[in-house]
Design an enzyme around this catalytic site. Structure first.
Site, PDB file in Angstrom:
ATOM      1  N   THR A  71      45.849  41.869  40.284  1.00  0.00           N
ATOM      2  CA  THR A  71      46.335  41.433  38.976  1.00  0.00           C
ATOM      3  C   THR A  71      47.821  41.104  39.056  1.00  0.00           C
ATOM      4  O   THR A  71      48.265  40.052  38.581  1.00  0.00           O
ATOM      5  CB  THR A  71      46.089  42.531  37.911  1.00  0.00           C
ATOM      6  N   ASN A 117      33.594  37.409  41.385  1.00  0.00           N
ATOM      7  CA  ASN A 117      33.408  38.846  41.156  1.00  0.00           C
ATOM      8  C   ASN A 117      32.119  39.176  40.414  1.00  0.00           C
ATOM      9  O   ASN A 117      31.590  40.267  40.528  1.00  0.00           O
ATOM     10  CB  ASN A 117      34.610  39.430  40.399  1.00  0.00           C
ATOM     11  N   GLN A 177      37.557  39.648  46.118  1.00  0.00           N
ATOM     12  CA  GLN A 177      36.169  40.085  46.358  1.00  0.00           C
ATOM     13  C   GLN A 177      35.652  39.708  47.748  1.00  0.00           C
ATOM     14  O   GLN A 177      34.605  40.187  48.157  1.00  0.00           O
ATOM     15  CB  GLN A 177      35.231  39.503  45.280  1.00  0.00           C
ATOM     16  N   SER A 231      43.265  42.855  47.221  1.00  0.00           N
ATOM     17  CA  SER A 231      43.353  44.126  46.503  1.00  0.00           C
ATOM     18  C   SER A 231      42.661  45.230  47.298  1.00  0.00           C
ATOM     19  O   SER A 231      41.469  45.124  47.606  1.00  0.00           O
ATOM     20  CB  SER A 231      42.668  43.968  45.145  1.00  0.00           C
ATOM     21  N   ALA A 232      43.404  46.306  47.615  1.00  0.00           N
ATOM     22  CA  ALA A 232      42.895  47.357  48.504  1.00  0.00           C
ATOM     23  C   ALA A 232      41.664  48.082  47.959  1.00  0.00           C
ATOM     24  O   ALA A 232      40.762  48.426  48.708  1.00  0.00           O
ATOM     25  CB  ALA A 232      44.007  48.377  48.767  1.00  0.00           C
ATOM     26  N   HIS A 233      41.640  48.316  46.649  1.00  0.00           N
ATOM     27  CA  HIS A 233      40.559  49.189  46.151  1.00  0.00           C
ATOM     28  C   HIS A 233      39.207  48.492  46.117  1.00  0.00           C
ATOM     29  O   HIS A 233      38.188  49.112  45.819  1.00  0.00           O
ATOM     30  CB  HIS A 233      40.914  49.773  44.777  1.00  0.00           C
ATOM     31  N   THR A 244      60.483  50.857  45.160  1.00  0.00           N
ATOM     32  CA  THR A 244      60.264  51.591  46.407  1.00  0.00           C
ATOM     33  C   THR A 244      58.888  51.271  46.980  1.00  0.00           C
ATOM     34  O   THR A 244      57.880  51.354  46.276  1.00  0.00           O
ATOM     35  CB  THR A 244      60.405  53.110  46.139  1.00  0.00           C
ATOM     36  N   CYS A 269      36.414  44.041  34.038  1.00  0.00           N
ATOM     37  CA  CYS A 269      37.578  43.657  33.242  1.00  0.00           C
ATOM     38  C   CYS A 269      37.173  43.275  31.837  1.00  0.00           C
ATOM     39  O   CYS A 269      38.009  43.131  30.957  1.00  0.00           O
ATOM     40  CB  CYS A 269      38.314  42.511  33.911  1.00  0.00           C
TER      41      CYS A 269
HETATM   42  N1  PMP Z   1      40.600  39.131  41.066  1.00  0.00           N
HETATM   43  C1  PMP Z   1      39.302  39.382  41.245  1.00  0.00           C
HETATM   44  C2  PMP Z   1      38.408  38.297  41.756  1.00  0.00           C
HETATM   45  C3  PMP Z   1      38.796  40.649  40.965  1.00  0.00           C
HETATM   46  O1  PMP Z   1      37.490  40.887  41.118  1.00  0.00           O
HETATM   47  C4  PMP Z   1      39.667  41.657  40.490  1.00  0.00           C
HETATM   48  C5  PMP Z   1      39.142  43.046  40.153  1.00  0.00           C
HETATM   49  N2  PMP Z   1      38.184  43.053  39.138  1.00  0.00           N
HETATM   50  C6  PMP Z   1      41.009  41.344  40.310  1.00  0.00           C
HETATM   51  C7  PMP Z   1      41.442  40.071  40.608  1.00  0.00           C
HETATM   52  C8  PMP Z   1      41.986  42.372  39.820  1.00  0.00           C
HETATM   53  O2  PMP Z   1      42.212  43.313  40.845  1.00  0.00           O
HETATM   54  P1  PMP Z   1      43.113  44.593  40.706  1.00  0.00           P
HETATM   55  O3  PMP Z   1      42.243  45.657  40.158  1.00  0.00           O
HETATM   56  O4  PMP Z   1      43.579  44.883  42.099  1.00  0.00           O
HETATM   57  O5  PMP Z   1      44.264  44.262  39.826  1.00  0.00           O
END
Ligand code: PMP
Length: 380
Positions: free
Chosen positions: A71, A148, A176, A195-197, A233, A321
């Protein structure tokens, strides 16, 4: 049994990432920007992690800016480009972009966002990109790598080639894709979001790859961190965990993709046996091996979600989201579905370690919930 089928929303931290995070936190917790020896070690480890990520992505390390996630990367890109470009510059995005691209593009470029449509399979056709470029000469084209919601894979190399021929920078939100399919070709994008998670790394960590090492973009102002582009940081332990998670997955991805897509397809067959009029989004497109987006033939999606949840299964209604909003699937909307259909959308997204039995148990649970809801809605 693993009943979590919402890996596109987020993933648990992998063992390798957790170990890497703990070790980095114990040994190198100092501020990498401080001037004493131990802080220097933390800085050195951070830069090594940047190099390792660059190797995985096939790009130069100097192009990578670590951020708090996709994001932030998407918002930072559009906001900082808008501040550099002429006031009449336009950007082109697809109609299935994640809200962090769509909203960021609209906020930064106001009425100057060109929307590129998708075909009936939810794919951005290269010709549609060529047309948008010919008609609007945008200053940037932004198309995601893998959707996604539907998991549909976009024809990235063709789109990147079209943009490059027209000398227009190409941004790709690959949040994704990374960790599910090999990343080595993604360096061809001028700008790249990760995005790591989404791949077993920690939450609140990600990156944006820039077009040039010395591109003067400023995401956050304050200190000189991240080559003066993003103040604050540096979170070395989280970066270490992110890179470790991806390094661990990359060599295994081809075999995981083969195995998991066969389980996913068995799941779809099992559902089809029971639900004859199931609508399966992007069925004929190349998709992520873990993702299935369905329009159920009956019952609203929150009913499916809560009844499956009572049985321990986690799925979602479109993307996290917009969860809680029953009719909010961006993809199904872009495909021209009716408001009625939008209320029946469910997304199932598996992980790297699911077994065939896990997938079939989920199919069974769908059948049970259908019986329950059709017989007057009393929970089992
Ligand atoms: N872009 C895509 C294609 C995603 O699937 C997501 C997570 N739903 C995001 C952006 C946002 O990722 P983050 O949670 O790292 O902000």
């Amino acid at each position: 049994m693993n009943r979590y089928f919402d890996y596109n929303a987020t993933t648990p931290m992998s063992d390798a990432a957790r170990r890497a995070w703990l070790e980095a936190t114990e040994k190198h917790w100092q501020n990498p920007s401080s001037l004493y020896r131990d802080a220097g070690f933390a800085k050195q480890k951070l830069e090594e992690a940047r190099e390792r990520l660059a190797t995985l992505l096939g790009c130069d390390a100097g192009r990578i800016v670590f951020t708090s996630g996709a994001t932030e990367s998407n918002n930072a890109l559009f906001a900082s480009l808008a501040s550099k470009l002429p006031a009449n510059a336009r950007v082109a995005i697809s109609t299935i972009e994640h809200p962090s691209v769509r909203e960021a593009a609209h906020a930064a470029f106001q009425g100057r966002v060109v929307r590129i449509p998708v075909n009936a399979d939810g794919i951005v056709e290269p010709e549609a990109v060529s047309e948008a470029i010919a008609k609007h000469t945008p200053a940037l084209v932004s198309i995601m790598a893998a959707n996604n919601e539907s998991g549909a894979l976009q024809p990235l190399s063709s789109i990147a080639a079209i943009c490059h021929r027209a000398d227009i920078p190409f941004h790709c939100d690959a949040a994704q894709w990374i960790g599910k399919l090999p990343s080595s070709s993604l360096g061809l994008c001028d700008y790249l979001t990760g995005s790591a998670h989404k791949f077993g790394g920690p939450k609140g960590t990600g990156f944006l790859v820039l077009r040039d090492e010395d591109e003067p973009l400023h995401f956050l102002r304050g200190g000189p961190q991240e080559a003066d582009r993003r103040a604050g940081t540096e979170n070395y332990p989280a970066v270490e965990a992110m890179v470790t998670a991806l390094e661990e997955l990359e060599p295994r991805l081809p075999s995981i993709a083969r195995e998991q897509s066969s389980y996913r397809d068995r799941f779809v067959e099992a559902l089809r046996d029971h639900f004859l009029d199931l609508r399966f989004i992007s069925a004929d497109a190349e998709r992520l091996w873990n993702t299935t987006l369905l329009v159920m033939p009956r019952h609203e999606n929150l009913k499916w979600l809560t009844r499956l949840s009572r049985r321990g299964f986690s799925i979602s209604t479109g993307s996290a989201c917009s969860s809680g909003k029953e009719g909010s699937s961006v993809v199904v909307q872009a495909l021209g579905a009716s408001p009625e259909e939008l209320k029946r959308v469910v997304r199932i997204s598996g992980g790297w370690h699911h077994t065939e039995a896990d997938w079939l148990a989920l199919a069974n649970a769908f059948v049970e919930v259908d019986r329950e809801l059709s017989e007057g809605g009393k929970p089992a």
